[in-house]
Scaffold this motif. Structure first.
Motif, PDB file in Angstrom:
ATOM      1  N   GLY A  25       0.833  -1.205   0.000  1.00  0.00           N
ATOM      2  CA  GLY A  25       0.000   0.000   0.000  1.00  0.00           C
ATOM      3  C   GLY A  25       0.859   1.242   0.000  1.00  0.00           C
ATOM      4  N   LEU A  26       0.287   2.321   0.502  1.00  0.00           N
ATOM      5  CA  LEU A  26       1.046   3.569   0.573  1.00  0.00           C
ATOM      6  C   LEU A  26       2.290   3.375   1.425  1.00  0.00           C
ATOM      7  CD1 LEU A  26      -1.907   6.033   1.103  1.00  0.00           C
ATOM      8  CD2 LEU A  26      -0.624   5.607  -0.988  1.00  0.00           C
ATOM      9  N   GLY A  27       2.214   2.421   2.358  1.00  0.00           N
ATOM     10  CA  GLY A  27       3.379   2.113   3.194  1.00  0.00           C
ATOM     11  C   GLY A  27       4.588   1.750   2.351  1.00  0.00           C
ATOM     12  N   ASN A  28       4.375   1.027   1.273  1.00  0.00           N
ATOM     13  CA  ASN A  28       5.500   0.603   0.420  1.00  0.00           C
ATOM     14  C   ASN A  28       5.941   1.695  -0.535  1.00  0.00           C
ATOM     15  OD1 ASN A  28       3.584  -1.586   1.097  1.00  0.00           O
ATOM     16  ND2 ASN A  28       5.224  -2.869   0.306  1.00  0.00           N
ATOM     17  N   ILE A  29       4.970   2.384  -1.122  1.00  0.00           N
ATOM     18  CA  ILE A  29       5.314   3.250  -2.254  1.00  0.00           C
ATOM     19  C   ILE A  29       5.469   4.701  -1.840  1.00  0.00           C
ATOM     20  CG2 ILE A  29       4.638   3.906  -4.603  1.00  0.00           C
ATOM     21  CD1 ILE A  29       2.940   1.310  -4.573  1.00  0.00           C
ATOM     22  N   TRP A  30       4.689   5.128  -0.848  1.00  0.00           N
ATOM     23  CA  TRP A  30       4.798   6.517  -0.389  1.00  0.00           C
ATOM     24  C   TRP A  30       5.716   6.600   0.835  1.00  0.00           C
ATOM     25  CZ3 TRP A  30       2.100   7.994   4.329  1.00  0.00           C
ATOM     26  CH2 TRP A  30       2.267   9.343   4.667  1.00  0.00           C
ATOM     27  N   ARG A  31       5.505   5.719   1.843  1.00  0.00           N
ATOM     28  CA  ARG A  31       6.219   5.863   3.106  1.00  0.00           C
ATOM     29  C   ARG A  31       7.632   5.285   3.039  1.00  0.00           C
ATOM     30  NH1 ARG A  31       6.492   4.276   8.555  1.00  0.00           N
ATOM     31  NH2 ARG A  31       5.670   5.780  10.042  1.00  0.00           N
ATOM     32  N   PHE A  32       7.770   4.059   2.504  1.00  0.00           N
ATOM     33  CA  PHE A  32       9.084   3.414   2.524  1.00  0.00           C
ATOM     34  C   PHE A  32      10.198   4.238   1.867  1.00  0.00           C
ATOM     35  CE2 PHE A  32      12.278   0.724   0.521  1.00  0.00           C
ATOM     36  CZ  PHE A  32      12.831   0.121   1.639  1.00  0.00           C
ATOM     37  N   PRO A  33      10.018   4.750   0.631  1.00  0.00           N
ATOM     38  CA  PRO A  33      11.138   5.470   0.018  1.00  0.00           C
ATOM     39  C   PRO A  33      11.588   6.699   0.809  1.00  0.00           C
ATOM     40  CG  PRO A  33       9.509   4.907  -1.630  1.00  0.00           C
ATOM     41  CD  PRO A  33       8.899   4.597  -0.297  1.00  0.00           C
ATOM     42  N   TYR A  34      10.652   7.469   1.382  1.00  0.00           N
ATOM     43  CA  TYR A  34      11.132   8.659   2.100  1.00  0.00           C
ATOM     44  C   TYR A  34      11.715   8.314   3.455  1.00  0.00           C
ATOM     45  CZ  TYR A  34       7.133   9.573   5.305  1.00  0.00           C
ATOM     46  OH  TYR A  34       6.199   9.508   6.299  1.00  0.00           O
ATOM     47  N   VAL A  35      11.163   7.276   4.094  1.00  0.00           N
ATOM     48  CA  VAL A  35      11.739   6.860   5.377  1.00  0.00           C
ATOM     49  C   VAL A  35      13.151   6.314   5.142  1.00  0.00           C
ATOM     50  CG1 VAL A  35      11.514   5.211   7.279  1.00  0.00           C
ATOM     51  CG2 VAL A  35       9.525   6.457   6.503  1.00  0.00           C
ATOM     52  N   ALA A  36      13.325   5.519   4.093  1.00  0.00           N
ATOM     53  CA  ALA A  36      14.656   4.994   3.763  1.00  0.00           C
ATOM     54  C   ALA A  36      15.594   6.147   3.411  1.00  0.00           C
ATOM     55  CB  ALA A  36      14.567   3.993   2.618  1.00  0.00           C
ATOM     56  N   GLY A  37      15.102   7.104   2.639  1.00  0.00           N
ATOM     57  CA  GLY A  37      15.916   8.258   2.248  1.00  0.00           C
ATOM     58  C   GLY A  37      16.338   9.093   3.456  1.00  0.00           C
ATOM     59  N   ASP A  38      15.414   9.238   4.434  1.00  0.00           N
ATOM     60  CA  ASP A  38      15.717  10.013   5.641  1.00  0.00           C
ATOM     61  C   ASP A  38      16.681   9.300   6.572  1.00  0.00           C
ATOM     62  OD1 ASP A  38      14.235  12.257   5.234  1.00  0.00           O
ATOM     63  OD2 ASP A  38      12.434  11.548   6.264  1.00  0.00           O
ATOM     64  N   ASN A  39      16.726   7.965   6.475  1.00  0.00           N
ATOM     65  CA  ASN A  39      17.492   7.191   7.452  1.00  0.00           C
ATOM     66  C   ASN A  39      18.689   6.455   6.878  1.00  0.00           C
ATOM     67  OD1 ASN A  39      15.944   7.343  10.155  1.00  0.00           O
ATOM     68  ND2 ASN A  39      14.363   7.045   8.611  1.00  0.00           N
ATOM     69  N   SER A 281      16.056  12.801   0.643  1.00  0.00           N
ATOM     70  CA  SER A 281      15.348  12.758   1.921  1.00  0.00           C
ATOM     71  C   SER A 281      14.356  13.910   2.020  1.00  0.00           C
ATOM     72  CB  SER A 281      16.354  12.854   3.055  1.00  0.00           C
ATOM     73  OG  SER A 281      17.124  14.019   2.885  1.00  0.00           O
ATOM     74  N   SER A 282      13.510  14.073   1.010  1.00  0.00           N
ATOM     75  CA  SER A 282      12.625  15.228   1.104  1.00  0.00           C
ATOM     76  C   SER A 282      11.303  14.925   1.798  1.00  0.00           C
ATOM     77  CB  SER A 282      12.429  15.876  -0.256  1.00  0.00           C
ATOM     78  OG  SER A 282      12.011  14.937  -1.173  1.00  0.00           O
ATOM     79  N   GLY A 283      11.308  13.905   2.669  1.00  0.00           N
ATOM     80  CA  GLY A 283      10.173  13.688   3.561  1.00  0.00           C
ATOM     81  C   GLY A 283       8.911  13.185   2.897  1.00  0.00           C
ATOM     82  N   PRO A 284       7.799  13.242   3.646  1.00  0.00           N
ATOM     83  CA  PRO A 284       6.555  12.657   3.159  1.00  0.00           C
ATOM     84  C   PRO A 284       6.102  13.190   1.799  1.00  0.00           C
ATOM     85  CG  PRO A 284       6.319  13.404   5.416  1.00  0.00           C
ATOM     86  CD  PRO A 284       7.671  13.839   4.971  1.00  0.00           C
TER      87      PRO A 284
END
Ligand code: TRP
Length: 448
Positions: A25-39, A281-284
């Motif tokens: 879901g959005l967890g994979n496509i919206w949330r995962f890339p920015y969380v990975a980018g931030d961390n 890492s440009s966040g959500p």
């Protein structure tokens, strides 16, 4: 037996598709890339995959076992197996409600961006500043996001109202393969962009110096969120599985699919981000600001952005359906409402919460909970607290409390399948998973 009236899902593929529909879901496509980018990119990815394998997989099998053993909604399931543990089901229903509060808002944005892609509005802008301004104007506008959120809630409502087989199963069968095809096309396209390999390197190369305790909790929360575990979604879905469904294989397939989609989403996004020289890492807002800018520089930009936002809509819909079902099944079975009334009650309540969460990014932004606006508070509270806490108690319940015979019967389909990994599985559930969850959690509360 009274269970015979309860819906069951069709063949082997249906169980996988429906559960994968919830996970992906959005967890994979919206949330995962920015969380990975931030961390820290690759380092985060390595920890994420460890969390999925060590914690996610055993917990999913555990939730499946609870659901199919009881054939009940999340609250009813834990209560039927042990009265004292119904709180775990309530934690699930509450978390599903809170997640829907912010998830519907983001899902609404994806729908609006899809419409703007198709009408060509998105292609009218070109610089990153223009896209940022457009996004901020949009989410702070009181009415437009609400309208699209309402649209999304209505779509979810009607799939749920159609029932488990006609609504949930059929939609997953069409939407999941569609999602895969779109994502693969985008990933291939992104890899072929000039300079894309640098983005791929950032995404895949581990640098462990960036890893702190907070990163581990973030990876863990992300893994639970992405796999839909910890709050009874998989308990509810497994309650519709057939007796022949192989729970371990289903969990393994769902886990692989979910991780594959997160990886593909990273491959679709990072090379494109690097190709045009934007911060990863440009966040959500990564997919709402960065990506439209990228699409704009590409030939056929309208087609690519329409396809991408369609992908997000599809992924989000199969997930909102599963969250809605947790609450609807609970109200239907525990409060003895008709399925229709239960679905309406869920829709009405989530609509109010989602509207407040949407407004908390604009006119209600001054309204703070521990320093966060409602939208961010709902995200933080669920991913970083309710899911890990739910996961912890699920381990304790299935590992220590649940009758070993019930677990054995569910995992082996009443003795028909071998259970070679039994010792490892029990070790993980009883000792390792709860220990990791507790340590990571206490560390984040500042206990060490
Ligand atoms: N897993 C979904 C996603 O990645 C969201 C979701 C659906 C979820 N059901 C859940 C998250 C249950 C946590 C718990 O977008």
């Amino acid at each position: 037996m009274k269970h015979t009236q309860r819906a069951t899902l069709g063949g082997k593929l249906s169980a996988v598709l429906v559960a994968a529909g919830s996970s992906v879901g959005l967890g994979n496509i919206w949330r995962f890339p920015y969380v990975a980018g931030d961390n820290g990119g690759g380092a985060f990815l390595a920890i994420y995959i460890l969390c999925v394998l060590i914690l996610g997989l055993p917990l999913m099998i555990a939730e499946f076992s609870v659901g199919r053993a009881s054939r009940k909604n999340a609250v009813g399931a834990y209560r039927a197996l042990d009265r004292k543990w119904s709180f775990l089901g309530y934690n699930g229903v509450l978390a599903a409600f809170l997640i829907l509060g912010f998830y519907f808002v983001v899902a609404g944005w994806t729908a609006e961006y899809m419409v703007h892609s198709v009408t060509g509005e998105l292609a009218r802008y070109s610089t990153a500043e223009e896209y940022t301004a457009m996004f901020e104007r949009f989410i702070q506008n009181p009415w437009r996001p609400l309208l699209y959120t309402l649209l999304f809630i209505t779509a979810t409502h009607f799939v749920i109202a159609l029932g488990v087989q006609k609504g949930i199963e059929r939609s997953a069968k069409v939407l999941m393969p569609l999602l895969f095809i779109i994502l693969i096309a985008l990933a291939v396209h992104s890899l072929l962009m000039p300079g894309g390999s640098e983005g791929l390197r950032f995404f895949l190369k581990p640098d462990f110096s960036k890893i702190t305790a907070a990163t581990v909790l973030t990876a863990l929360g992300q893994a639970f969120f992405s796999l839909s575990i910890g709050i009874g979604t998989m308990v509810t879905y497994a309650s519709y599985f057939k007796p022949e469904t192989n729970l371990r294989h289903t969990a393994l397939n769902v886990t692989i699919l979910d991780t594959l989609v997160a990886l593909l989403a990273g491959i679709a996004i990072f090379p494109a981000v690097f190709s045009v020289g934007i911060q990863p890492s440009s966040g959500p807002s990564l997919v709402f600001i960065t990506l439209p800018g990228i699409f704009n520089g590409m030939p056929w930009s309208m087609v690519w952005s329409s396809v991408f936002f369609l992908l997000l809509v599809v992924a989000a819909l199969t997930s909102t359906i599963s969250l809605h079902e947790v609450i609807t099944a609970y109200m239907h079975e525990e409060w003895h409402l008709s399925r229709k009334s239960a679905a309406w009650a869920t829709t009405g309540a989530t609509l109010v919460l989602a509207a407040l969460a949407s407004l908390s990014l604009g006119v209600l932004n001054g309204w703070r909970i521990c320093g966060l606006n409602l939208f961010d508070a709902l995200d933080y509270l669920t991913a970083n607290i309710l899911l890990p806490v739910g996961g912890f108690f699920t381990c304790i319940f299935v590992g220590w409390r649940l009758d070993r015979k019930i677990l054995q019967m569910q995992v082996t389909n009443d003795g028909q399948l071998p259970f070679r990994i039994r010792t490892l599985f029990l070790f993980l559930l009883r000792y390792l998973c709860p220990a990791i969850l507790l340590l990571v959690f206490l560390d984040n509360l500042g206990a060490f």
